[in-house]
Design a protein around this motif. Structure first.
Motif, short mmCIF file in Angstrom:
data_model
loop_
_atom_site.label_atom_id
_atom_site.label_comp_id
_atom_site.label_asym_id
_atom_site.label_seq_id
_atom_site.Cartn_x
_atom_site.Cartn_y
_atom_site.Cartn_z
N MET A 26 0.83 -1.19 0.00
CA MET A 26 0.00 0.00 0.00
C MET A 26 0.87 1.25 0.00
O MET A 26 2.02 1.22 0.46
CB MET A 26 -0.89 0.02 1.25
CG MET A 26 -1.76 -1.20 1.43
SD MET A 26 -3.06 -1.33 0.19
CE MET A 26 -3.96 0.18 0.49
N GLY A 27 0.31 2.33 -0.48
CA GLY A 27 1.09 3.56 -0.48
C GLY A 27 0.24 4.81 -0.59
O GLY A 27 -0.95 4.75 -0.91
N VAL A 31 4.84 9.37 -1.80
CA VAL A 31 5.01 9.95 -0.47
C VAL A 31 5.52 8.90 0.50
O VAL A 31 6.52 9.10 1.19
CB VAL A 31 3.69 10.56 0.04
CG1 VAL A 31 3.84 11.05 1.48
CG2 VAL A 31 3.23 11.68 -0.87
N ALA A 32 4.83 7.77 0.56
CA ALA A 32 5.20 6.72 1.51
C ALA A 32 4.61 5.40 1.04
O ALA A 32 3.54 5.37 0.43
CB ALA A 32 4.70 7.05 2.91
N LEU A 33 5.32 4.32 1.34
CA LEU A 33 4.85 2.97 1.05
C LEU A 33 4.92 2.14 2.33
O LEU A 33 5.75 2.42 3.21
CB LEU A 33 5.71 2.29 -0.01
CG LEU A 33 5.80 2.93 -1.40
CD1 LEU A 33 6.72 2.11 -2.29
CD2 LEU A 33 4.43 3.07 -2.02
N THR A 52 6.88 -2.85 6.85
CA THR A 52 8.03 -1.97 6.69
C THR A 52 7.67 -0.73 5.90
O THR A 52 7.17 -0.84 4.78
CB THR A 52 9.17 -2.71 5.97
OG1 THR A 52 9.53 -3.87 6.73
CG2 THR A 52 10.38 -1.80 5.82
N PRO A 53 7.90 0.46 6.47
CA PRO A 53 7.56 1.69 5.76
C PRO A 53 8.77 2.28 5.03
O PRO A 53 9.92 2.09 5.44
CB PRO A 53 7.13 2.62 6.89
CG PRO A 53 8.01 2.21 8.04
CD PRO A 53 8.25 0.73 7.87
N THR A 54 8.52 2.98 3.97
CA THR A 54 9.53 3.78 3.30
C THR A 54 8.93 5.14 2.99
O THR A 54 7.72 5.24 2.75
CB THR A 54 10.04 3.14 2.00
OG1 THR A 54 8.93 2.96 1.10
CG2 THR A 54 10.69 1.80 2.25
N TYR A 55 9.76 6.16 3.00
CA TYR A 55 9.29 7.53 2.84
C TYR A 55 10.11 8.29 1.80
O TYR A 55 11.30 8.05 1.65
CB TYR A 55 9.37 8.28 4.17
CG TYR A 55 8.53 7.67 5.26
CD1 TYR A 55 9.09 6.79 6.18
CD2 TYR A 55 7.18 7.97 5.38
CE1 TYR A 55 8.33 6.22 7.18
CE2 TYR A 55 6.40 7.40 6.38
CZ TYR A 55 6.98 6.53 7.27
OH TYR A 55 6.21 5.96 8.26
N ALA A 56 9.46 9.22 1.16
CA ALA A 56 10.17 10.16 0.31
C ALA A 56 11.00 11.07 1.21
O ALA A 56 10.62 11.37 2.34
CB ALA A 56 9.19 10.97 -0.52
N ASP A 57 12.12 11.53 0.68
CA ASP A 57 13.00 12.40 1.46
C ASP A 57 12.26 13.65 1.95
O ASP A 57 12.51 14.13 3.06
CB ASP A 57 14.21 12.82 0.62
CG ASP A 57 15.16 11.67 0.36
OD1 ASP A 57 16.00 11.79 -0.54
OD2 ASP A 57 15.07 10.65 1.08
N ALA A 58 11.34 14.14 1.14
CA ALA A 58 10.66 15.40 1.46
C ALA A 58 9.76 15.29 2.70
O ALA A 58 9.42 16.31 3.31
CB ALA A 58 9.83 15.85 0.27
N VAL A 59 9.37 14.06 3.05
CA VAL A 59 8.44 13.90 4.18
C VAL A 59 9.04 13.09 5.32
O VAL A 59 8.42 12.93 6.37
CB VAL A 59 7.13 13.24 3.73
CG1 VAL A 59 6.52 14.02 2.57
CG2 VAL A 59 7.32 11.79 3.35
#
Length: 122
Positions: free
Chosen positions: A34-35, A48-50, A56-63
């Motif tokens: 999901m994202g 933005v985020a997954l 396990t989450p991953t984020y864009a650098d901007a957020v």
């Protein structure tokens, strides 16, 4: 088949917070990646985020450090907690789902919601 319905958008002042929700309806028990994505007028849609199947989450650098992606235990609702909002966070925010982490990472998810508007004023 997956249906996604976002809610929780609105208008806030810079520094404020919002929590977006995405109601997830699935016709099977298959687990999806999901994202959250966003798109501002005149700009390309950006990730933005997954959140992966194992959480396990991953984020864009901007957020990174300001936003948190999560989901409830039955995985029927996806959330995006947004703190420290900035005017540049203003966008339509979309929830997305796909079985392929690569496809959703590239913004080519099979399922998308209709979006919820976030507006941050300075």
């Amino acid at each position: 088949q997956v249906q996604l319905v976002e809610s929780g958008g609105g208008s806030v002042q810079a520094g404020g917070s919002l929590r977006l929700s995405c109601a997830v309806s699935r016709s099977t028990d298959r687990s999806y990646v999901m994202g959250w994505f966003r798109q501002s007028p005149g700009k390309e849609r950006e990730r933005v985020a997954l959140i992966e199947r194992d959480g396990t989450p991953t984020y864009a650098d901007a957020v990174q450090g300001r936003f948190t992606i999560s989901q409830d235990n039955p995985k029927t609702t996806l959330y995006l907690q947004m703190n420290g909002l900035k005017p540049e966070d203003t966008a339509m925010y979309y929830c997305a789902a796909d079985l392929s982490i690569l496809d959703i990472f590239l913004g080519k998810a099979k399922y998308w919601g209709q979006g919820t508007q976030v507006t941050v004023s300075s």
